[in-house]
Design a protein around this motif. Structure first.
Motif, PDB file in Angstrom:
ATOM      1  N   ASN A  37       0.892  -1.108  -0.091  1.00 51.39           N
ATOM      2  CA  ASN A  37       0.147  -0.089   0.041  1.00 51.39           C
ATOM      3  C   ASN A  37       0.931   1.275   0.176  1.00 51.39           C
ATOM      4  OD1 ASN A  37      -2.954  -0.496   0.387  1.00 51.39           O
ATOM      5  ND2 ASN A  37      -2.145  -2.035   1.800  1.00 51.39           N
ATOM      6  N   LEU A  38       0.353   2.293  -0.744  1.00 47.15           N
ATOM      7  CA  LEU A  38       1.014   3.741  -0.560  1.00 47.15           C
ATOM      8  C   LEU A  38       0.275   4.113   0.683  1.00 47.15           C
ATOM      9  CD1 LEU A  38       1.077   4.684  -4.375  1.00 47.15           C
ATOM     10  CD2 LEU A  38       2.975   3.743  -3.120  1.00 47.15           C
ATOM     11  N   TYR A  39       1.088   4.958   1.364  1.00 46.86           N
ATOM     12  CA  TYR A  39       0.292   5.652   2.559  1.00 46.86           C
ATOM     13  C   TYR A  39       0.533   7.240   2.255  1.00 46.86           C
ATOM     14  CZ  TYR A  39       0.425   1.058   4.448  1.00 46.86           C
ATOM     15  OH  TYR A  39      -0.094  -0.164   4.837  1.00 46.86           O
ATOM     16  N   GLY A  40       0.656   7.688   1.128  1.00 45.72           N
ATOM     17  CA  GLY A  40       0.641   9.370   0.994  1.00 45.72           C
ATOM     18  C   GLY A  40      -0.712   9.871   0.805  1.00 45.72           C
ATOM     19  N   SER A  41      -1.785   9.303   1.305  1.00 49.07           N
ATOM     20  CA  SER A  41      -3.202   9.956   1.049  1.00 49.07           C
ATOM     21  C   SER A  41      -3.501  10.272  -0.349  1.00 49.07           C
ATOM     22  CB  SER A  41      -3.340  11.007   2.168  1.00 49.07           C
ATOM     23  OG  SER A  41      -3.129  10.486   3.443  1.00 49.07           O
ATOM     24  N   GLY A  42      -2.898   9.737  -1.235  1.00 44.47           N
ATOM     25  CA  GLY A  42      -3.178  10.067  -2.746  1.00 44.47           C
ATOM     26  C   GLY A  42      -2.203  11.297  -3.209  1.00 44.47           C
ATOM     27  N   GLU A  43      -1.326  11.771  -2.244  1.00 48.25           N
ATOM     28  CA  GLU A  43      -0.346  12.730  -2.817  1.00 48.25           C
ATOM     29  C   GLU A  43       0.564  12.424  -3.914  1.00 48.25           C
ATOM     30  OE1 GLU A  43       1.255  15.268   0.004  1.00 48.25           O
ATOM     31  OE2 GLU A  43      -0.237  15.055   1.675  1.00 48.25           O
ATOM     32  N   ILE A  91      -0.545  -2.854 -11.185  1.00 50.59           N
ATOM     33  CA  ILE A  91      -2.001  -2.607 -10.839  1.00 50.59           C
ATOM     34  C   ILE A  91      -1.839  -1.747  -9.643  1.00 50.59           C
ATOM     35  CG2 ILE A  91      -4.336  -3.710 -10.124  1.00 50.59           C
ATOM     36  CD1 ILE A  91      -3.270  -4.742 -12.747  1.00 50.59           C
ATOM     37  N   ILE A  92      -2.650  -0.453  -9.739  1.00 44.31           N
ATOM     38  CA  ILE A  92      -2.791   0.324  -8.449  1.00 44.31           C
ATOM     39  C   ILE A  92      -4.128   0.707  -8.340  1.00 44.31           C
ATOM     40  CG2 ILE A  92      -1.869   2.762  -7.946  1.00 44.31           C
ATOM     41  CD1 ILE A  92       0.353   2.368  -9.667  1.00 44.31           C
ATOM     42  N   ASP A  93      -4.724   0.290  -7.052  1.00 49.50           N
ATOM     43  CA  ASP A  93      -6.228   0.629  -6.903  1.00 49.50           C
ATOM     44  C   ASP A  93      -6.309   2.096  -6.583  1.00 49.50           C
ATOM     45  OD1 ASP A  93      -8.628  -0.210  -6.414  1.00 49.50           O
ATOM     46  OD2 ASP A  93      -8.299  -1.609  -4.868  1.00 49.50           O
ATOM     47  N   SER A  94      -7.717   2.368  -6.360  1.00 49.72           N
ATOM     48  CA  SER A  94      -8.076   3.767  -5.824  1.00 49.72           C
ATOM     49  C   SER A  94      -7.309   3.921  -4.515  1.00 49.72           C
ATOM     50  CB  SER A  94      -9.341   4.108  -6.005  1.00 49.72           C
ATOM     51  OG  SER A  94     -10.170   3.069  -5.463  1.00 49.72           O
ATOM     52  N   VAL A  95      -7.559   5.294  -4.118  1.00 52.20           N
ATOM     53  CA  VAL A  95      -7.189   5.650  -2.398  1.00 52.20           C
ATOM     54  C   VAL A  95      -8.262   5.352  -1.769  1.00 52.20           C
ATOM     55  CG1 VAL A  95      -6.604   7.306  -1.126  1.00 52.20           C
ATOM     56  CG2 VAL A  95      -5.720   7.518  -3.362  1.00 52.20           C
ATOM     57  N   LYS A  96      -8.116   4.512  -0.766  1.00 45.35           N
ATOM     58  CA  LYS A  96      -9.026   3.918   0.353  1.00 45.35           C
ATOM     59  C   LYS A  96      -9.082   4.755   1.441  1.00 45.35           C
ATOM     60  CE  LYS A  96      -9.831   0.805  -2.659  1.00 45.35           C
ATOM     61  NZ  LYS A  96     -10.990   0.499  -3.755  1.00 45.35           N
ATOM     62  N   SER A  97     -10.253   4.860   2.125  1.00 44.29           N
ATOM     63  CA  SER A  97     -10.246   5.724   3.432  1.00 44.29           C
ATOM     64  C   SER A  97      -9.866   4.842   4.589  1.00 44.29           C
ATOM     65  CB  SER A  97     -11.492   6.352   3.406  1.00 44.29           C
ATOM     66  OG  SER A  97     -12.573   5.331   3.744  1.00 44.29           O
ATOM     67  N   SER A  98      -9.412   3.646   4.359  1.00 48.50           N
ATOM     68  CA  SER A  98      -9.396   2.954   5.599  1.00 48.50           C
ATOM     69  C   SER A  98      -7.994   1.763   5.188  1.00 48.50           C
ATOM     70  CB  SER A  98     -10.240   2.194   6.285  1.00 48.50           C
ATOM     71  OG  SER A  98     -10.800   1.091   5.140  1.00 48.50           O
ATOM     72  N   GLY A  99      -7.452   1.352   6.137  1.00 45.86           N
ATOM     73  CA  GLY A  99      -6.601   0.188   5.886  1.00 45.86           C
ATOM     74  C   GLY A  99      -7.386  -1.183   5.434  1.00 45.86           C
ATOM     75  N   GLY A 100      -6.381  -2.085   5.435  1.00 54.12           N
ATOM     76  CA  GLY A 100      -7.065  -3.504   5.303  1.00 54.12           C
ATOM     77  C   GLY A 100      -7.469  -3.804   3.887  1.00 54.12           C
ATOM     78  N   THR A 132      -4.969   4.655   2.242  1.00 51.23           N
ATOM     79  CA  THR A 132      -4.304   3.489   1.691  1.00 51.23           C
ATOM     80  C   THR A 132      -4.309   3.673   0.359  1.00 51.23           C
ATOM     81  OG1 THR A 132      -5.476   1.589   2.249  1.00 51.23           O
ATOM     82  CG2 THR A 132      -3.897   2.337   3.931  1.00 51.23           C
ATOM     83  N   GLN A 133      -3.298   3.032  -0.653  1.00 47.80           N
ATOM     84  CA  GLN A 133      -3.755   2.890  -1.958  1.00 47.80           C
ATOM     85  C   GLN A 133      -2.993   1.576  -2.349  1.00 47.80           C
ATOM     86  OE1 GLN A 133      -2.414   6.194  -4.494  1.00 47.80           O
ATOM     87  NE2 GLN A 133      -3.739   5.288  -6.219  1.00 47.80           N
ATOM     88  N   PRO A 134      -3.706   0.440  -2.380  1.00 50.26           N
ATOM     89  CA  PRO A 134      -3.021  -0.743  -2.525  1.00 50.26           C
ATOM     90  C   PRO A 134      -2.519  -0.800  -4.013  1.00 50.26           C
ATOM     91  CG  PRO A 134      -5.465  -1.033  -1.825  1.00 50.26           C
ATOM     92  CD  PRO A 134      -5.245   0.302  -2.010  1.00 50.26           C
ATOM     93  N   TYR A 135      -1.603  -1.672  -4.026  1.00 50.31           N
ATOM     94  CA  TYR A 135      -0.671  -1.888  -5.391  1.00 50.31           C
ATOM     95  C   TYR A 135      -0.169  -3.248  -5.540  1.00 50.31           C
ATOM     96  CZ  TYR A 135       3.600  -0.976  -2.862  1.00 50.31           C
ATOM     97  OH  TYR A 135       4.539  -0.943  -1.988  1.00 50.31           O
ATOM     98  N   TYR A 136      -0.179  -3.784  -6.754  1.00 48.08           N
ATOM     99  CA  TYR A 136       0.470  -4.968  -6.841  1.00 48.08           C
ATOM    100  C   TYR A 136       1.463  -4.893  -8.354  1.00 48.08           C
ATOM    101  CZ  TYR A 136       0.300 -10.222  -6.477  1.00 48.08           C
ATOM    102  OH  TYR A 136       0.720 -11.716  -6.429  1.00 48.08           O
ATOM    103  N   ILE A 137       2.493  -5.156  -8.127  1.00 51.54           N
ATOM    104  CA  ILE A 137       3.585  -5.223  -9.389  1.00 51.54           C
ATOM    105  C   ILE A 137       4.465  -6.582  -9.550  1.00 51.54           C
ATOM    106  CG2 ILE A 137       5.414  -3.901 -10.313  1.00 51.54           C
ATOM    107  CD1 ILE A 137       4.621  -1.564  -8.625  1.00 51.54           C
ATOM    108  N   VAL A 138       4.118  -7.007 -10.811  1.00 53.05           N
ATOM    109  CA  VAL A 138       4.903  -8.006 -11.317  1.00 53.05           C
ATOM    110  C   VAL A 138       5.626  -7.962 -12.559  1.00 53.05           C
ATOM    111  CG1 VAL A 138       3.437  -9.892 -10.155  1.00 53.05           C
ATOM    112  CG2 VAL A 138       2.980  -9.338 -12.692  1.00 53.05           C
TER     113      VAL A 138
END
Length: 154
Positions: A37-43, A91-100, A132-138
Motif C-alpha cells: 500500500n501507498l500511504y501518501g493519502s493520494g499525494e 495494478i494500482i487501486d484507488s485511494v481507500k479511506s481505511s486500511g486492510g 491507503t492505496q493498494p498496489y501489486y507489481i509483477v
C-alpha cells in the motif's frame, strides 16, 4: 494411407506446439516485484490503473511517483528490469479511506490472450482509519499475446 499418417503426425505436432505456447507462462515466468500500500493519502498523484509497462522511461516515471511521498521502491524485490525480455504489470487501486485493502492477481494464459484477474480484497470487521492505496507489481516474460484485465471482489 501414408499421406493420412503424415497429416495426422503434423496435426499432432502442431497441437503440441500450441499447447506448449499456452503452458509457456508458468509460475516461474511471473515474478512478484512488490505488493503493498501507498500511504501518501493520494499525494503521489497516481490514478487507479491496470498497466502493462514495456518501456524503461514509463517504469522510471511510475517509480518516481510511487516514491514521491515515501520511498516504497526500496522494498521492491527489484527495480532494474530488462524490457527486452520482460514486461511489467502494475495494478494500482484507488485511494481507500481505511486500511486492510489489498490486491491479488490470478493469471490465465491461453492461445489468444493472457487474462489477468485482479482480485480486490476489502477489510473484514474493524480497520485502521489510515488512507491507503493498494498496489501489486509483477514482471512477466514478454509475449505477443494481448493482456486482458478482469476484476473480481473477494
Amino acid at each position: 494411407m501414408n499421406k493420412i499418417f503424415v497429416t495426422l503426425i503434423l496435426l499432432f505436432a502442431l497441437n503440441c506446439k500450441s499447447t506448449h505456447n499456452q503452458e509457456k507462462m508458468g509460475e516461474e515466468d511471473i515474478v512478484l516485484i512488490a505488493k503493498g500500500n501507498l500511504y501518501g493519502s493520494g499525494e503521489e498523484g497516481i490514478k487507479a490503473q491496470n498497466s502493462v509497462i514495456t518501456e524503461e522511461s514509463v517504469w522510471q516515471d511510475l517509480l518516481a511517483k510511487m516514491n514521491s511521498v515515501n520511498n516504497v521502491s526500496d522494498s521492491f524485490s527489484e527495480s532494474k528490469i530488462d524490457f527486452s525480455i520482460y514486461s511489467v504489470i502494475a495494478i494500482i487501486d484507488s485511494v481507500k479511506s481505511s486500511g486492510g485493502h489489498s490486491l491479488d492477481l490470478d493469471f490465465n494464459p491461453n492461445s489468444e490472450n493472457i487474462e489477468v484477474n485482479v482480485i480486490r480484497k476489502s477489510p473484514e470487521g474493524m480497520a485502521t482509519t489510515v488512507m491507503t492505496q493498494p498496489y501489486y507489481i509483477v514482471k512477466i516474460v514478454k509475449s505477443d499475446l494481448p493482456i486482458i484485465f478482469s476484476t473480481a471482489k473477494n
